[in-house]
Design an enzyme around this catalytic site. Structure first.
Site, mmCIF file in Angstrom:
data_model
loop_
_atom_site.group_PDB
_atom_site.id
_atom_site.type_symbol
_atom_site.label_atom_id
_atom_site.label_comp_id
_atom_site.label_asym_id
_atom_site.label_seq_id
_atom_site.Cartn_x
_atom_site.Cartn_y
_atom_site.Cartn_z
ATOM 1 N N TYR A 1 32.282 57.445 32.579
ATOM 2 C CA TYR A 1 32.669 57.307 34.258
ATOM 3 C C TYR A 1 32.483 58.832 34.830
ATOM 4 O O TYR A 1 32.556 59.175 36.078
ATOM 5 C CB TYR A 1 33.618 56.615 34.743
ATOM 6 N N ASP B 1 41.914 51.814 35.783
ATOM 7 C CA ASP B 1 40.622 51.528 34.762
ATOM 8 C C ASP B 1 39.713 52.633 34.709
ATOM 9 O O ASP B 1 38.881 52.802 35.744
ATOM 10 C CB ASP B 1 40.120 50.329 34.822
ATOM 11 N N HIS C 1 34.539 50.986 24.210
ATOM 12 C CA HIS C 1 33.833 50.502 25.257
ATOM 13 C C HIS C 1 32.700 49.598 25.276
ATOM 14 O O HIS C 1 32.541 48.510 25.861
ATOM 15 C CB HIS C 1 33.322 51.856 25.931
HETATM 16 N N1 LIG Z 1 34.021 47.907 30.338
HETATM 17 C C1 LIG Z 1 32.715 47.925 30.984
HETATM 18 O O1 LIG Z 1 31.788 48.183 30.189
HETATM 19 C C2 LIG Z 1 32.483 47.993 32.345
HETATM 20 C C3 LIG Z 1 31.487 47.979 32.955
HETATM 21 C C4 LIG Z 1 31.467 48.028 34.480
HETATM 22 C C5 LIG Z 1 32.443 48.149 34.930
HETATM 23 N N2 LIG Z 1 33.621 48.301 34.460
HETATM 24 C C6 LIG Z 1 34.764 48.357 35.144
HETATM 25 O O2 LIG Z 1 35.009 47.355 35.987
HETATM 26 C C7 LIG Z 1 35.336 47.951 37.424
HETATM 27 C C8 LIG Z 1 34.633 46.840 38.469
HETATM 28 O O3 LIG Z 1 33.220 46.676 38.308
HETATM 29 P P1 LIG Z 1 32.047 47.030 39.355
HETATM 30 O O4 LIG Z 1 32.806 48.291 39.833
HETATM 31 O O5 LIG Z 1 31.010 47.149 38.449
HETATM 32 O O6 LIG Z 1 32.075 46.076 40.475
HETATM 33 P P2 LIG Z 1 33.000 45.019 41.301
HETATM 34 O O7 LIG Z 1 34.264 45.487 41.320
HETATM 35 O O8 LIG Z 1 32.630 43.833 41.156
HETATM 36 O O9 LIG Z 1 32.270 45.347 42.650
HETATM 37 C C9 LIG Z 1 32.274 46.456 43.422
HETATM 38 C C10 LIG Z 1 31.563 46.511 44.617
HETATM 39 O O10 LIG Z 1 32.151 45.543 45.515
HETATM 40 C C11 LIG Z 1 32.430 45.983 46.733
HETATM 41 N N3 LIG Z 1 33.724 45.609 47.104
HETATM 42 C C12 LIG Z 1 35.049 45.741 46.461
HETATM 43 N N4 LIG Z 1 35.886 45.045 47.372
HETATM 44 C C13 LIG Z 1 35.291 44.287 48.207
HETATM 45 C C14 LIG Z 1 35.722 43.325 48.924
HETATM 46 N N5 LIG Z 1 36.762 42.837 49.299
HETATM 47 N N6 LIG Z 1 34.715 42.775 49.934
HETATM 48 C C15 LIG Z 1 33.466 43.367 50.029
HETATM 49 N N7 LIG Z 1 32.910 44.061 48.882
HETATM 50 C C16 LIG Z 1 33.948 44.601 48.097
HETATM 51 C C17 LIG Z 1 32.614 47.809 46.430
HETATM 52 O O11 LIG Z 1 32.035 48.521 47.729
HETATM 53 P P3 LIG Z 1 33.252 49.372 48.208
HETATM 54 O O12 LIG Z 1 33.488 50.299 47.077
HETATM 55 O O13 LIG Z 1 32.558 50.022 49.250
HETATM 56 O O14 LIG Z 1 34.361 48.634 48.710
HETATM 57 C C18 LIG Z 1 31.479 47.712 45.123
HETATM 58 O O15 LIG Z 1 30.250 47.758 46.027
HETATM 59 C C19 LIG Z 1 34.458 49.016 37.385
HETATM 60 O O16 LIG Z 1 34.757 49.815 38.278
HETATM 61 C C20 LIG Z 1 34.929 49.607 35.975
HETATM 62 O O17 LIG Z 1 36.362 49.932 36.109
HETATM 63 C C21 LIG Z 1 33.649 48.038 33.220
#
Ligand SMILES: NC(=O)c1ccc[n+]([C@@H]2O[C@H](COP(=O)([O-])OP(=O)(O)OC[C@H]3O[C@@H](n4cnc5c(N)ncnc54)[C@H](OP(=O)(O)O)[C@@H]3O)[C@@H](O)[C@H]2O)c1
Length: 274
Positions: free
Chosen positions: A50, A45, A108
């Site tokens: 990004y 994704d 988005h």
């Molecule tokens: N459509 C939208 O408006 C929108 C907005 C925000 C995000 N997104 C999408 O959603 C994705 C996910 O959201 P996000 O990146 O905000 O947050 P998330 O996936 O909820 O959390 C990521 C955080 O959690 C940590 N993490 C991951 N796996 C873990 C585990 N098993 N144990 C402990 N910590 C863990 C990661 O650190 P490490 O990397 O160090 O493991 C990072 O700090 C984004 O990357 C993006 O693709 C979309």
């Protein structure tokens, strides 16, 4: 990796790899995506916002995974809707990714006053055959109602912030009724809220000998949601897809549902400004 069928018949692997802030530079992004592909991820994704479409495309090109086994999503940013032009933004994403076609193209964020007109342009891109599916992100029920009042193509997906502290059950139910798959962004609460330290989730994890992250992701799968956990770390990437050899009871699902407190880590979709 399991798959979910979208409303136009194509299948999407679940979970997907979130890539927002996946690396500090192209080299780190390529490394993280290569690790994820090696671990078994088949759904990535991204978004023009990004600024990592180029290294993601490069990682895919360098990997041995055939293109047709992969599912790549990217997204149309609000300023492109208002100023630069939707077709031009799409072409730029195609050029940067350089993977032949895009599997899923999403709006988005809803741009006030532009929801219906944007969707008509998305339908034209879909009809041109350069994307396999189109959908939206951060659309609440009222945005979807506005969109569906003009739509010839029902969005395949709505990607929204969703985790145990923000369950959005009403929106989930509405999307299910319209045959729109809900994807969960920030499924682990990003790093902004202490969701992974929640006592109930820890207790359920202990019961199943699983991490809190795995409990949350499994809750997503059992509710028919498609989570997009982001991790740059090879070990945590593996942990986040090791979800298919345990299951939560109906009671555990309900208990997790009840953690909902409407807590957002990101902007409310009615308050985004471009
Ligand atoms: N459509 C939208 O408006 C929108 C907005 C925000 C995000 N997104 C999408 O959603 C994705 C996910 O959201 P996000 O990146 O905000 O947050 P998330 O996936 O909820 O959390 C990521 C955080 O959690 C940590 N993490 C991951 N796996 C873990 C585990 N098993 N144990 C402990 N910590 C863990 C990661 O650190 P490490 O990397 O160090 O493991 C990072 O700090 C984004 O990357 C993006 O693709 C979309």
């Amino acid at each position: 990796m399991k798959t979910i069928q979208l409303n136009n018949g194509i299948v999407i692997p679940t979970p997907g790899l979130g890539t927002y802030r996946l690396g500090r530079n192209d080299r780190e992004v390529i490394h993280a995506v290569r690790n994820a592909l090696d671990a078994g991820y088949r759904h990535i994704d991204t978004a023009s916002f990004y600024d990592n479409e180029y290294p993601i495309g490069k990682a895919i090109a360098e990997s041995r995974v055939p293109r047709e086994e992969l599912f790549v999503t990217t997204k149309l940013w609000g300023t492109d809707i208002l100023k630069n032009g939707i077709e031009q933004a799409f072409e730029e994403s195609m050029l940067k990714l350089d993977i032949g076609y895009i599997d899923l193209y999403l709006v988005h964020w809803p741009v006030t006053g532009q929801v219906a007109a944007t969707w008509r342009k998305m339908e034209q891109i879909y009809e041109s055959g350069r994307v396999r599916a189109i959908g939206v992100s951060n659309h609440l029920t009222h945005h979807l109602e506005e969109l569906l009042s003009v739509a010839a193509v029902v969005p395949a997906v709505n990607q929204v912030e969703l985790h145990p502290y923000l369950v959005m059950q009403g929106l989930q139910d509405y999307c299910r009724e319209k045959d729109i798959v809900v994807e969960s962004w920030s499924p682990l609460g990003s790093s902004k809220i202490p969701l992974l330290a929640d006592p109930l989730l820890l207790e359920i994890g202990q019961r199943h000998s699983r991490s809190t992250a795995q409990v949350i992701l499994r809750w997503n799968l059992q509710k028919g949601l498609l989570p997009l956990p982001k991790s740059s770390d090879a070990k945590r990437q593996k942990e986040n897809i090791a979800l298919f050899d345990f299951s939560l009871s109906g009671e555990e699902i309900s208990l997790i549902d009840r953690l909902d407190k409407g807590e957002r880590t990101g902007v409310h979709p009615d308050e985004i400004e471009f």
